[in-house]
Design an enzyme around this catalytic site. Structure first.
Site, mmCIF file in Angstrom:
data_model
loop_
_atom_site.group_PDB
_atom_site.id
_atom_site.type_symbol
_atom_site.label_atom_id
_atom_site.label_comp_id
_atom_site.label_asym_id
_atom_site.label_seq_id
_atom_site.Cartn_x
_atom_site.Cartn_y
_atom_site.Cartn_z
ATOM 1 N N ASP A 1 0.851 -1.186 0.000
ATOM 2 C CA ASP A 1 0.000 0.000 0.000
ATOM 3 C C ASP A 1 0.889 1.239 0.000
ATOM 4 O O ASP A 1 2.104 1.139 0.179
ATOM 5 C CB ASP A 1 -0.987 -0.002 1.176
ATOM 6 C CG ASP A 1 -0.298 0.013 2.530
ATOM 7 O OD1 ASP A 1 0.900 -0.329 2.595
ATOM 8 O OD2 ASP A 1 -0.957 0.354 3.517
ATOM 9 N N TYR B 1 2.971 4.788 0.763
ATOM 10 C CA TYR B 1 3.643 5.356 1.929
ATOM 11 C C TYR B 1 2.607 6.128 2.745
ATOM 12 O O TYR B 1 1.750 6.831 2.199
ATOM 13 C CB TYR B 1 4.749 6.313 1.498
ATOM 14 C CG TYR B 1 5.874 5.666 0.717
ATOM 15 C CD1 TYR B 1 6.606 4.595 1.244
ATOM 16 C CD2 TYR B 1 6.231 6.151 -0.542
ATOM 17 C CE1 TYR B 1 7.650 4.020 0.532
ATOM 18 C CE2 TYR B 1 7.289 5.583 -1.257
ATOM 19 C CZ TYR B 1 7.986 4.515 -0.716
ATOM 20 O OH TYR B 1 9.026 3.956 -1.424
ATOM 21 N N PHE C 1 6.217 2.996 -4.527
ATOM 22 C CA PHE C 1 7.611 3.180 -4.116
ATOM 23 C C PHE C 1 8.174 4.563 -4.438
ATOM 24 O O PHE C 1 9.270 4.903 -4.004
ATOM 25 C CB PHE C 1 8.533 2.107 -4.729
ATOM 26 C CG PHE C 1 8.170 0.705 -4.342
ATOM 27 C CD1 PHE C 1 8.419 0.245 -3.055
ATOM 28 C CD2 PHE C 1 7.564 -0.148 -5.254
ATOM 29 C CE1 PHE C 1 8.066 -1.053 -2.681
ATOM 30 C CE2 PHE C 1 7.211 -1.444 -4.890
ATOM 31 C CZ PHE C 1 7.453 -1.890 -3.608
ATOM 32 N N HIS D 1 9.641 -8.311 0.364
ATOM 33 C CA HIS D 1 9.360 -6.884 0.259
ATOM 34 C C HIS D 1 10.574 -6.081 0.733
ATOM 35 O O HIS D 1 11.257 -6.481 1.690
ATOM 36 C CB HIS D 1 8.136 -6.515 1.102
ATOM 37 C CG HIS D 1 7.589 -5.163 0.789
ATOM 38 N ND1 HIS D 1 8.078 -4.016 1.370
ATOM 39 C CD2 HIS D 1 6.609 -4.771 -0.071
ATOM 40 C CE1 HIS D 1 7.419 -2.979 0.898
ATOM 41 N NE2 HIS D 1 6.521 -3.401 0.019
#
Length: 477
Positions: free
Chosen positions: A72, A74, A85, A199
């Site tokens: 999801d 930031y 990202f 991740h």
């Protein structure tokens, strides 16, 4: 919320809107919008409402080459911008993205294509090259990771991945984290490449995220499917302006490494320098195959120019590289300031490199190709002795006719003649023809007392740089 009041559809680009029109009408999505309407009115939600579909508005469905799937957005203030990202240039680089940069640096540390860790986190240049940076959930509450999971976004991004996964065109899917891996079942086409990993968040990255080759494997797959690779190095809007840009294209059997010292000298004088390696050569020798031809190598350089956003270029081709830059200049003349031929082939329309040689030399080359090159490559030992850096050269580039439309003739040029023919006596007659063609166009002509490879030895490389600076200075006057 009725149909007229939908807050997301109005911010969705038309081609995506058409592709997703049925999905936007489903009950789950209407419920999701009702939930988000209340969230945006009463909480701090990221990204801003108008940026939720920012990614979809930056890249068309047909242009997707790579999908990188995150979790999801930031959840810090001003961080989420609608592209997974990524953050805007004036925002501190988040830890997950720092780990991605670290991985890129590790993957490219032993190559000529070094990844330079940028001072910003804006990944838009990846998106512009066809990288679809998607989160599985598209919104989040400030300071509360995963606060909008299981509200409907997962169903929506399931549909997105399903649509992309059905494409016939081969796509790379990079799935980081369990939420991303859950989409694996929607990728049906076996022609796609799927790369799974941990991740990159600080909580999980040290459990196996690093040194997995996500980015190098992606580019290898793209090249093997006749697609341009991704330039992972990021552009910055605040980049300091330099005096100009040199692109130095190498000859047969070698790679961009031959220009290492010349490039460093030119950079000392304030120029940007790119030394791309052609597919199948240099550090890209593992990609050598019998489908690589002159057009393929021309495309290598054209794409490098386009994806790096380069303009006002001084492009130099050495030896075989001269044929390559002729094709490049002909295709994108508006981006080229001057074309420079360093002891190189200077072909005319519908001519191939083999046409330049006399019958005796042609027969010698064909014999080498057939006897030692399996009929489709020139052995590396033909180009140099006792060096692991000299690689086999595909044969197709020598026999493909160069197709020119004539636009490149309008771009001013120069020829640098290496006058010592030792070990390259077979180039004496072809270079006489090259000089006649240069004189016919009225281009600049320079000589350097060197063998065919001046850029790898001193003082020849320093003299070469002096000539290049003279050529540049003349055009700037």
């Amino acid at each position: 919320m009725n149909k007229e009041e939908t807050m997301f559809e109005m911010n969705l680009e038309e081609s995506w809107k058409e592709l997703l029109q049925e999905e936007l009408k489903k009950d789950y999505f209407i419920e999701l919008e009702n939930f988000l309407k209340d969230e945006y009115e009463n909480k701090n939600i990221f990204p801003e409402k108008e940026n939720v579909f920012n990614l979809f508005n930056k890249i068309k469905f047909k242009d997707i080459k790579v999908v990188i799937l995150g979790q999801d957005p930031y959840h810090g203030v001003n961080q989420g911008n609608g592209i997974a990202f990524s953050v805007n240039e004036n925002i501190k680089i988040p830890p997950s993205l720092r780990n991605i940069y670290k991985e890129l640096e590790l993957e490219y540390k032993d190559t000529n294509e070094k990844f330079i860790i940028p001072k910003h986190g804006n990944l838009i240049s990846w998106v512009e090259q066809g990288v679809f940076l998607l989160n599985t959930v598209l919104t989040v509450r400030e300071g509360e990771a995963n606060s909008h999971t299981k509200k409907g976004w997962e169903l929506f991004t399931d549909k997105i991945i399903e649509l992309i996964g059905k494409k016939e065109d081969p796509i790379v899917f990079i799935l980081w984290g369990n939420m991303a891996k859950s989409k694996l079942k929607f990728i049906k086409n076996k022609n796609h490449l799927i790369i799974q990993g941990i991740h990159p968040s600080p909580l999980s990255a040290n459990r196996g995220f690093f040194e997995k080759g996500y980015f190098t494997k992606t580019n290898e797959f793209l090249i093997n499917n006749n697609k341009s690779p991704i330039n992972w190095n990021l552009k910055s809007k605040s980049k300091t302006k330099t005096k100009g840009t040199f692109i130095l294209v190498h000859g047969a059997g070698v790679g961009g490494w031959v220009y290492r010292d010349v490039a460093n000298l030119l950079r000392m004088y304030g120029y940007d320098v790119y030394t791309p390696t052609l597919t199948g050569l240099g550090e890209r020798c593992h990609l050598l195959n019998n489908k690589i031809n002159l057009s393929f190598h021309i495309k290598d350089i054209v794409n490098s120019i386009i994806f790096n956003g380069l303009e006002d270029i001084y492009i130099l081709g050495h030896s075989y590289g001269g044929a390559v830059i002729s094709g490049v200049v002909d295709q994108i003349p508006k981006k080229i300031k001057k074309q420079i031929y360093l002891d190189s082939f200077f072909l005319e329309n519908n001519e191939c490199i083999l046409d330049i040689f006399d019958k005796k030399r042609k027969d010698e080359l064909l014999k080498i190709v057939n006897n030692e090159g399996e009929g489709w490559f020139l052995p590396g030992k033909y180009f140099g002795k006792n060096s692991d850096l000299i690689k086999n050269m595909p044969w197709e580039p020598y026999i493909e006719k160069l197709k020119l439309n004539g636009t490149g003739e309008k771009i001013q040029g120069a020829f640098i003649d290496c006058t010592n023919p030792i070990n390259f006596e077979h180039l004496i007659e072809p270079k006489k023809l090259m000089r006649k063609r240069i004189e016919k166009r009225g281009w600049e002509y320079y000589t350097i007392d060197s063998d065919h490879i001046p850029m790898t030895k001193s003082p020849q490389r320093e003299i070469l740089v002096e000539i290049l600076l003279k050529i540049v200075k003349e055009i700037e006057l």
